[in-house]
Design a protein around this motif. Structure first.
Motif, short mmCIF file in Angstrom:
data_model
loop_
_atom_site.label_atom_id
_atom_site.label_comp_id
_atom_site.label_asym_id
_atom_site.label_seq_id
_atom_site.Cartn_x
_atom_site.Cartn_y
_atom_site.Cartn_z
N LYS A 97 10.10 6.87 7.72
CA LYS A 97 10.33 6.51 9.12
C LYS A 97 11.54 5.59 9.27
CE LYS A 97 8.08 4.31 13.09
NZ LYS A 97 6.85 3.65 13.58
N PHE A 98 11.69 4.65 8.37
CA PHE A 98 12.76 3.66 8.50
C PHE A 98 13.95 3.96 7.61
CE2 PHE A 98 8.76 1.44 9.50
CZ PHE A 98 9.06 1.03 10.79
N GLU A 99 14.02 5.16 7.06
CA GLU A 99 15.19 5.67 6.34
C GLU A 99 15.60 4.78 5.18
OE1 GLU A 99 18.27 6.15 9.19
OE2 GLU A 99 17.23 7.73 10.31
N MET A 100 14.61 4.33 4.41
CA MET A 100 14.93 3.53 3.23
C MET A 100 15.40 4.39 2.06
SD MET A 100 14.92 0.39 3.85
CE MET A 100 15.19 -0.05 2.15
N LYS A 101 15.16 5.69 2.10
CA LYS A 101 15.63 6.55 1.02
C LYS A 101 17.15 6.53 0.94
CE LYS A 101 11.99 9.94 0.20
NZ LYS A 101 11.66 11.38 0.17
N SER A 102 17.79 6.61 2.10
CA SER A 102 19.26 6.59 2.09
C SER A 102 19.78 5.26 1.57
CB SER A 102 19.79 6.86 3.50
OG SER A 102 19.32 5.86 4.40
N ARG A 103 19.07 4.17 1.88
CA ARG A 103 19.48 2.87 1.36
C ARG A 103 19.30 2.79 -0.15
NH1 ARG A 103 19.38 3.38 6.95
NH2 ARG A 103 20.33 1.53 7.91
N LEU A 104 18.22 3.39 -0.65
CA LEU A 104 18.01 3.39 -2.09
C LEU A 104 19.12 4.15 -2.81
CD1 LEU A 104 14.15 3.87 -2.55
CD2 LEU A 104 15.51 1.84 -3.02
N ILE A 105 19.49 5.30 -2.25
CA ILE A 105 20.58 6.07 -2.86
C ILE A 105 21.87 5.26 -2.82
CG2 ILE A 105 21.96 8.16 -2.61
CD1 ILE A 105 19.49 9.51 -1.42
N ARG A 106 22.08 4.57 -1.72
CA ARG A 106 23.32 3.81 -1.56
C ARG A 106 23.43 2.67 -2.57
NH1 ARG A 106 27.25 1.12 -1.40
NH2 ARG A 106 28.47 0.44 0.40
N GLY A 116 4.20 7.46 -6.82
CA GLY A 116 4.63 8.85 -6.91
C GLY A 116 5.56 9.27 -5.80
N GLN A 117 6.23 8.30 -5.16
CA GLN A 117 7.13 8.59 -4.05
C GLN A 117 8.57 8.32 -4.46
OE1 GLN A 117 5.75 6.06 -0.89
NE2 GLN A 117 3.70 6.98 -0.84
N ALA A 118 9.50 8.96 -3.75
CA ALA A 118 10.94 8.78 -3.98
C ALA A 118 11.36 9.19 -5.37
CB ALA A 118 11.35 7.34 -3.70
N CYS A 119 10.57 10.04 -6.03
CA CYS A 119 10.95 10.47 -7.38
C CYS A 119 12.09 11.48 -7.35
CB CYS A 119 9.74 11.09 -8.09
SG CYS A 119 8.39 9.92 -8.36
N ASP A 120 12.27 12.17 -6.24
CA ASP A 120 13.35 13.15 -6.16
C ASP A 120 14.72 12.47 -6.15
OD1 ASP A 120 12.75 11.96 -3.77
OD2 ASP A 120 13.29 13.68 -2.55
N LEU A 121 14.78 11.15 -5.96
CA LEU A 121 16.07 10.46 -5.99
C LEU A 121 16.65 10.39 -7.40
CD1 LEU A 121 15.35 7.43 -3.61
CD2 LEU A 121 16.23 9.69 -3.03
N TYR A 122 15.87 10.83 -8.39
CA TYR A 122 16.37 10.75 -9.75
C TYR A 122 17.45 11.78 -10.05
CZ TYR A 122 16.10 9.38 -14.64
OH TYR A 122 16.39 8.88 -15.88
N ARG A 123 17.74 12.63 -9.07
CA ARG A 123 18.84 13.56 -9.31
C ARG A 123 20.17 12.83 -9.40
NH1 ARG A 123 17.11 14.77 -4.01
NH2 ARG A 123 18.50 14.05 -2.37
N GLY A 160 0.81 -1.21 0.00
CA GLY A 160 0.00 0.00 0.00
C GLY A 160 0.85 1.25 0.00
N ARG A 161 0.19 2.35 -0.36
CA ARG A 161 0.88 3.64 -0.43
C ARG A 161 1.40 4.06 0.94
NH1 ARG A 161 0.66 8.36 -3.40
NH2 ARG A 161 -0.56 7.29 -4.98
N ASN A 162 0.60 3.86 1.97
CA ASN A 162 1.02 4.27 3.31
C ASN A 162 2.20 3.44 3.81
OD1 ASN A 162 -1.04 6.17 3.38
ND2 ASN A 162 -2.49 4.74 4.31
N ALA A 163 2.20 2.15 3.47
CA ALA A 163 3.31 1.30 3.88
C ALA A 163 4.61 1.76 3.22
CB ALA A 163 3.01 -0.15 3.51
N ALA A 164 4.55 2.10 1.94
CA ALA A 164 5.75 2.58 1.25
C ALA A 164 6.24 3.89 1.85
CB ALA A 164 5.47 2.73 -0.24
N ALA A 165 5.32 4.80 2.17
CA ALA A 165 5.72 6.09 2.76
C ALA A 165 6.38 5.88 4.12
CB ALA A 165 4.50 6.99 2.87
N ARG A 166 5.85 4.97 4.93
CA ARG A 166 6.45 4.73 6.24
C ARG A 166 7.85 4.13 6.10
NH1 ARG A 166 2.19 1.44 9.80
NH2 ARG A 166 3.97 1.52 11.26
N LEU A 167 8.02 3.23 5.14
CA LEU A 167 9.33 2.63 4.95
C LEU A 167 10.35 3.65 4.47
CD1 LEU A 167 8.27 -0.73 3.24
CD2 LEU A 167 9.29 -0.49 5.50
N LEU A 168 9.94 4.53 3.57
CA LEU A 168 10.89 5.51 3.02
C LEU A 168 11.27 6.58 4.03
CD1 LEU A 168 9.40 5.97 -0.56
CD2 LEU A 168 11.47 4.73 0.06
#
Length: 1430
Positions: free
Chosen positions: A676-685, A719-726, A666-674
């Motif tokens: 609250k649990f700092e998955m954005k930094s892992r995606l960049i890594r 529509g989340q984590a799209c800013d990582l495309y930089r 679900g959308r809310n689950a993805a937002a919490r993972l990105l």
């Protein structure tokens, strides 16, 4: 107060204290009170009241003991102490229990009287020279001295042996009276009295038995007198005289009576006394003893017959035979005085020695387990043998002879067979030994894994998984998870993974991730839940239904929930908390960590609710992200040959996959993972760095980066984590580098395909939409995501050059498929960008068509791909997606029978993913550039595609299962894009009409097969294909005229129904051709009607459109709706009519006034009937899946909706035209009203409603009457005919359908003859009373006359009641006043449709009937013979 004794005081002081206490007469601190005996009701008598014995002997008296000895009646049989320990319950009254089970001591003792020793001889000890008695050593005790009964000390045994040696042996004296021979069975009380005592001549002295004059049982001891022995001898002599005076038959009869009365224990006692004394009295020196294998058998002393004495052994023949049967290897060894039976020395696992203590009597049964096991053999029986498994989980054949050192033999049942049964493994899993528990769980896990792989399907009967789950295997694993021992915990985790996780399912889901719409999957929720709950929740909304279901599950026990859903049952036991504890605190080895991550991934695939529960578990996600997805770790992990001892602190691809599947919930689950649990930094890594640079093993690094891109694609889908495309410059750099490499491995290609899936969703997100003002602006611009198009197009051209190289193309096909999808999305988004010049976009499309796609379509390799569609199709091969043998409904699996070979829909050689992507790209191009449609006309001309489409719509689809739903969804995508291309060509290509009928049939079949989540495709087919006049070329090419010509040639039921008049219709009915022509012209209105009636699917349509059209901000979950069946029912062409009927029925049920019907009710029903008429005439095979009875029931709704709606002229005409088609001979033969009909609870109830409606508003309409008469055919249920002639006889006056206009042959109503006596009586009653007349209801009049005539003249053997009834009807018919009816009933001959009456009459009765009539009626009229006038 008296002082207590103090230390140091002597015994005299204690006596002094006692005397003082007694002198003071003080009350004691403790008082002993004896309660009265409740059973006697009186207090015990005192000592003074006891009578004094006359004898001066010392007699011990007990309270309430009788003075007179009890009668010598056999007492109750003795019971063991274990058996007497009955089961008692807590609420049982102790007093009642004491009354039931306690036996007073009087049942055992009467009086204890001292033994009289006055007559006993007193012997002085023998004087010896030793100062003390000589000490006996146990070795001096002779082994042949055996104790008769009980256990004696060594000293007692020695003394008994000494007495036996000192006692002189006496031979039989002359005083011994030789009596008449007594049969052995008289003494052998356990023998059968019916068998002959022994064979031979009874008068022969050699067979006589010499009985001693001394009694063997009665000794006289205890009589207390000098003449005790004389009294006993007198009794014995009297017994012998009695025996001599009795005959052999009397002895046997008396023996039977005694055996029936005496207690078996008493019989055994008497036998032992008789045998022992007889052997002693006769003075036998040789002792015979029998040692048998079984310790429970008693040892008997046997006498060896002397020379010249006709003595017989006192051994039961039955016992010897039974012993010989049990011990086949027994032999006799005669050593001196002893005769011993012992097994063969070869069978002994060890040889006993004399110096071994207590080994003189070898208990062979206890040594049986040490023998060599017999070789196993297959039992010759039809019953199956219990399955046994090795420690590796393999099934061991029943006749396999395996060595014992493998550890597969044990001491349970069938010890000769190697292996362990499931029951034994369950028993071991609860053992107190850690090794046994661990081993049992490991073996069970291996068995489950092999069973799910189908290895036991051909060997075992039944399902192993179903058997284990029914036995509680799931909760066994759950309890084992709570074990404190690490090994047991690890084994239970492995077994749980084997039960839940299928590696093949995960591989297939990962394989299809980069397919078109492959990211979306169906939830793994079992669909076989209780149907009652579904019926109760039909009127609830989606949210209310889920909340109601959740509330019910909370109130159910865990076992009930797990019975229909294993994952939900596990979640109810809070398994996620235990797994978190193991990961965080126990920190197991890497294998256990991977198993736990796979289990969590499988739980996350279950549903969105399961994902929420995993996210809400405290510290579970924190632990996984922190321990298994760190941003830095020990670099030594990447070194070759490095063996990991712990996975904690090292990045793991399985953890990234779990996070990705969790985000799909679900959308809310993805937002919490990105967030609250700092998955954005892992995606960049893990996405910005090349997998080769990650400090991990190569394959693990590729898998980790692949899962990272897939997670990014899932997030971008919302529509989340799209800013990582930089970080896209790095992405472009290595993407360009890798795109130029042709020879790549599969992992690298899958990795690149996943990265492209992410970019595709970013393209979707960068689209501009009409309602863009209501949503935040996208963080990604078109310029940022469109830069990859030139590189990918160049790579696509390069890849297509090697399409003829099979091995290379098989590796590159997934990446090429992704490139195709990317280009399709790219050009769809490009045409909507305001910054892009439309002309430039069209020119790019033309260039792509001429340079890439047209050469590709003409390539021979692509031709072969079209030919592979049919062999790989799941629709054309329904058995390819049938559930696996070990599939259980409570565990969703994608496994199929036979697996997924290369030539299957999801196999490695399947053309479906590439061709679907190609058709998607062509569909996108032709939607933007209309002028290029003709360039792709060759696509629909491929013979492989046409053959596949033709076969797919004619074959019945497979049943909806998780595996079939998942595969068919991808196949339906290819069919939809082929039909979408056909709809574009229908109006532009002049020669397209030759394919129109095929594509329209495919579209109609696809409409009734599309699954939930594909509502957008169904809407598009309804909008552009189903009602498109171009797909019905018959309307322009003489189809109506052909229908009229067919009706003229056949002169079928339609000609009769065309003459059927109506109250509202004064003019003649139009022909079927005219109705078809009018229906063809009303196709736009018909389409609007159906689209308006599918408005209830609007919420699901919005979600589906958001997914297919790339509206990421509207997507709530990547999980599709649960599959309960297709979106539209198979009878959806009747849906408007059914909807109106349900609306009317529900309103009548609530008692409401029918004012809510639509104003254009007539038009709605007319359009529905027009569409059905078009399909029945020009597309009859599309409605083949609907039974004829179901079609007829749907048409009945016309008469049950809106009162006199059926009297409207257009409705009346179209209903009559459809009825004429359903009255054709083939349709009537297929009509079955007794079988259950889809969507209809009971046809009988529907028919009763139709009769009531006919009585109220029919106005005698013949068309309505035909619908009433159709179900009354003889082959249908008799209850339908009874409802007309028994409960609704009033309709017989208005059911005036003329015989000439009735479309059904009357033979279907009269043959075979009626045999229901009740219905025949109703026939006769309605005829005699005038309720049924030929002028009112000619059809049923003919039917009733035919059946009554056949019944009254029938002379077949039948029941007495039926015979009396037919004779009574014949007499009453003969006495009828109505001569016309009398003539019809007596002179009926046969049916004739040309006759005005509908039947022919005899001119005169046949002789047989005339004679029978005279015989029956002569009692009524004896004088005058019947004069019959024709």
């Amino acid at each position: 107060m008296f002082s207590r004794p103090k230390p140091g005081e002597s015994e005299a002081d204690l006596i002094h204290f006692q005397n003082q206490f007694l002198a003071s007469r003080a009350s004691p601190a403790v008082k002993i009170v004896k309660k009265a005996d409740k059973r006697k009701g009186e207090e015990r008598s005192t000592d003074a009241e006891r009578p004094q014995l006359q004898d001066s002997k010392d007699v011990v008296m007990l309270d309430d003991f009788p003075d007179i000895l009890p009668a010598l009646t056999p007492g109750p049989p003795k019971k063991s102490k274990i058996k007497s320990a009955c089961v008692h319950f807590d609420d049982e009254d102790p007093e009642e229990r004491l009354e039931n089970y306690d036996q007073h001591i009087t049942a055992v003792f009467s009086k204890i009287i001292e033994r009289d020793t006055s007559a006993e001889a007193v012997t002085m000890p023998v004087p010896t020279g030793d100062p003390f008695p000589r000490i006996f050593h146990r070795s001096e005790i002779k082994s042949e001295v055996k104790v008769g009964s009980g256990r004696k000390s060594i000293f007692a045994q020695k003394m008994a042996a000494r007495r036996a040696a000192e006692k002189p042996a006496t031979a039989p004296s002359a005083e011994c009276a030789q009596i008449r021979p007594i049969p052995l069975d008289v003494l052998n009380t356990e023998g059968s009295a019916k068998e002959a005592p022994y064979s031979g001549n009874r008068e022969n002295k050699a067979d006589d038995i010499f009985i001693s004059q001394r009694p063997c049982i009665i000794t006289g001891k205890g009589l207390g007198s000098q003449r005790s022995e004389q009294e006993a001898q007198a009794i014995h002599k009297e017994n012998l005289e009695k025996l001599q005076s009795m005959s052999q038959e009397e002895i046997l009869k008396e023996q039977e009576r005694l055996l029936a009365q005496l207690d078996p224990s008493l019989v055994a006692f008497l036998k032992s006394r008789r045998g022992g004394n007889y052997s002693g009295n006769v003075g036998q020196k040789n002792e015979i003893k029998m040692e048998q294998n079984r310790p429970e058998e008693s040892v008997e002393s046997l006498t060896v017959p002397q020379r010249g004495v006709g003595a017989s052994l006192s051994i039961q023949e039955s016992d010897l035979e039974e012993s010989e049967r049990r011990d086949e290897n027994m032999k006799m060894e005669i050593t001196g005085k002893v005769v011993i039976f012992s097994p063969k020395d070869d069978d002994l696992p060890l040889k006993p020695r004399k110096e071994w203590i207590h080994m003189d009597n070898v208990e062979f049964e206890k040594l049986e387990w040490m023998k060599d096991l017999p070789s196993p053999r297959q039992k010759k029986t039809k019953k199956g043998m219990e399955a046994r498994f090795s420690l590796k989980g393999d099934l061991i054949p029943a006749d396999a002879d395996l060595p014992t050192h493998l550890g597969l033999h044990h001491h349970g049942e069938e010890a000769e067979r190697a292996g362990y049964s499931l029951q034994e493994l369950f028993h071991l899993s609860r053992s107190q030994l850690i090794q046994q528990r661990t081993l049992a769980l490991q073996v069970l896990g291996r068995i489950v894994q092999k069973a799910r792989a189908g290895e036991f399907a051909s060997s075992l009967k039944g399902s192993v998984l179903r058997l284990l789950l029914d036995a509680g295997f799931l909760f066994l694993l759950r309890f084992s998870l709570d074990d404190a021992v690490d090994n047991v915990m690890a084994a239970s985790v492995g077994a749980l993974r084997a039960l839940l996780v299928s590696s093949d399912d995960e591989k297939c889901l990962d394989w299809t991730f980069s397919w078109y719409q492959g990211m979306a999957t169906f939830p793994f929720v079992p669909s076989n839940e209780e149907e009652e709950e579904e019926e109760e929740e039909e009127e609830l909304t989606g949210t209310e239904r889920s909340q109601n279901k959740k509330r019910k599950d909370e109130n159910k026990p865990d076992a009930d929930v797990a019975r229909y859903d294993v994952v939900k049952g596990l979640l109810k036991t809070r398994v996620q908390h235990r797994l978190r504890y193991i990961l965080e605190v126990v920190r197991p080895v890497p294998a256990v960590v991977l198993d736990i991550l796979h289990i969590l991934t499988r739980i996350a695939r279950h549903s969105s609710e399961a994902c929420i529960q995993l996210l809400d578990c405290p510290r579970l996600i924190d632990t996984i992200v922190r321990e298994f997805l760190p941003t830095r770790w020990d670099p030594h992990v990447a070194e070759p040959g490095c063996l990991l001892t712990s996975l904690h602190g090292v990045a793991c691809a399985a953890a990234m996959k779990f996070i990705r599947v969790l985000a799909s919930g679900g959308r809310n689950a993805a937002a919490r993972l990105l967030n609250k649990f700092e998955m954005k930094s892992r995606l960049i890594r893990f996405t910005a760095e090349d997998p080769q640079d990650l400090l991990l093993p190569r394959e693990e690094a590729i898998r980790l980066s692949t899962e990272a891109f897939r997670l990014w694609a899932v997030a971008a889908g919302y529509g989340q984590a799209c800013d990582l495309y930089r970080y896209s410059p790095k992405l472009k750099k290595w993407e360009w580098y890798q795109s130029n490499e042709i020879a790549e491995n599969t992992e690298r290609v899958v990795f690149k395909a996943s990265s492209q899936s992410c970019v595709i969703l970013l393209l979707y997100f960068s689209n501009s939409s009409e309602d863009s003002e209501q949503i935040p602006p996208p963080p990604v611009t078109w310029n940022q995501v469109s830069g990859l198009q030139p590189f990918l197009e160049t790579s696509l051209k390069k890849f297509l050059q090697v399409i003829s190289q099979t091995e290379t193309w098989q590796i590159l096909q997934p990446l090429t498929t992704t490139y195709m999808i990317y280009l399709g999305v790219y050009y769809s988004a490009c045409s909507q960008q305001p910054s892009v010049n439309p002309i430039d976009c069209l020119e790019e499309l033309e260039r792509l068509t001429s340079e890439v796609l047209q050469p590709l379509l003409s390539h021979p390799a692509v031709h072969s791909m079209w030919d592979l569609l049919r062999p790989c199709s799941a629709l054309c091969n329904p058995l390819s997606c049938s559930p696996a043998p070990e599939s259980v409904f409570s565990i969703v699996s994608l496994s199929c029978t036979g697996g997924k070979p290369p030539l299957s829909l999801v196999g490695s050689k399947s053309p479906f993913p590439f061709l679907t992507a190609l058709l998607f790209l062509i569909s996108s191009i032709t939607r933007i550039h209309k002028g290029l449609i003709s360039k792709y006309s060759s696509v629909l001309s491929f013979e492989g595609l046409k053959d596949y489409l033709h076969q797919s719509w004619q074959t019945a689809p497979p049943s909806v299962t998780p595996a079939s739903a998942w595969m068919l969804r991808h196949e339906y995508h290819l069919q939809y894009f082929a039909l979408a291309l056909a709809s574009k060509m229908a109006g532009t290509c002049p020669d397209y009409s030759r394919h129109a009928s095929l594509h329209h049939c495919v579209a109609m079949a696809l409409l009734s097969r599309l699954l939930p989540g594909s509502e957008h495709l169904a809407y598009e087919i309804l909008l552009d294909l189903a009602f498109n006049p171009e797909f019905l070329p018959e309307g322009k090419t003489g189809g109506p005229e052909a229908a009229d010509f067919s009706d003229i040639l056949h002169l079928s039921a339609s000609a009769k129904l065309s003459q059927t008049g109506s109250v509202a219709a004064s003019s003649s009915m139009p022909t079927r051709g005219a109705l078809l022509r009018e229906s063809y012209q009303n196709l736009p209105a018909i389409r609007s009607c159906y689209l308006s009636h599918f408005v209830h699917l609007q919420p699901a349509l919005v979600h589906s459109q958001a997914s297919y059209q790339g509206r990421n901000y509207l997507i709530q979950s990547m999980l599709l709706p649960e599959v309960r069946g297709p979106i539209l029912p198979s009878d959806w062409p009747f849906f408007p009519l059914i909807s109106l009927y349900n609306k009317v029925t529900n309103a009548e049920t609530r008692g409401a006034v029918l004012n809510s019907l639509p104003l254009d009710l007539v038009n709605t029903v007319t359009w529905n009937l027009q569409w059905v008429l078009l399909l029945e005439t020009w597309r009859p095979k599309t409605l083949q899946s609907i039974p004829t009875a179901a079609k007829l029931a749907r048409l009945m709704c016309v008469f049950l909706t809106g009162g006199d709606l059926f009297l409207e002229v257009p409705i009346h005409c179209y209903t009559a035209a459809l009825l004429s088609m359903y009255c054709q001979p083939k349709a009537l033969d297929s009509l079955n009203l007794d079988a259950p009909l889809p969507g209809l609870a009971s046809f009988h109830d529907l028919y009763i409603s139709l009769l009531e409606q006919f009585e109220g508003v029919s106005f005698g309409d013949p068309l309505f009457g035909v619908f009433v008469l159709l179900p009354l055919q003889k082959r249908f249920s008799v209850h339908l005919r009874l409802s007309v002639f028994g409960e609704h006889t009033s309709i017989l006056r208005a059911l005036g359908v003329p015989l000439q206009q009735f479309p059904v042959p009357l033979e279907r109503y009269t043959s075979p003859p009626e045999d229901n006596l009740n219905l025949l009586r109703h026939y006769f009653r309605t005829l005699v009373t005038g309720a049924l007349r030929s002028t009112w209801c000619p059809v049923l009049y003919v039917v009733a006359v035919a059946h009554v005539n056949s019944f009254i003249f029938s002379q077949d053997s039948t029941t007495q009641e039926a015979d009396a009834a037919r004779k009574s009807m014949l007499r009453k018919t003969w006495l009828l006043v109505d001569e016309t009816l009398k003539k019809h009933l007596l002179y009926y001959r046969l049916l004739n449709a040309e006759s005005p009456l509908g039947f022919e009459l005899y001119e005169q009765l046949p002789p047989i009937r005339l004679k029978y009539l005279q015989m029956v009626t002569q009692k009524e009229n004896k004088e005058n013979a019947p004069v019959l006038v024709s």
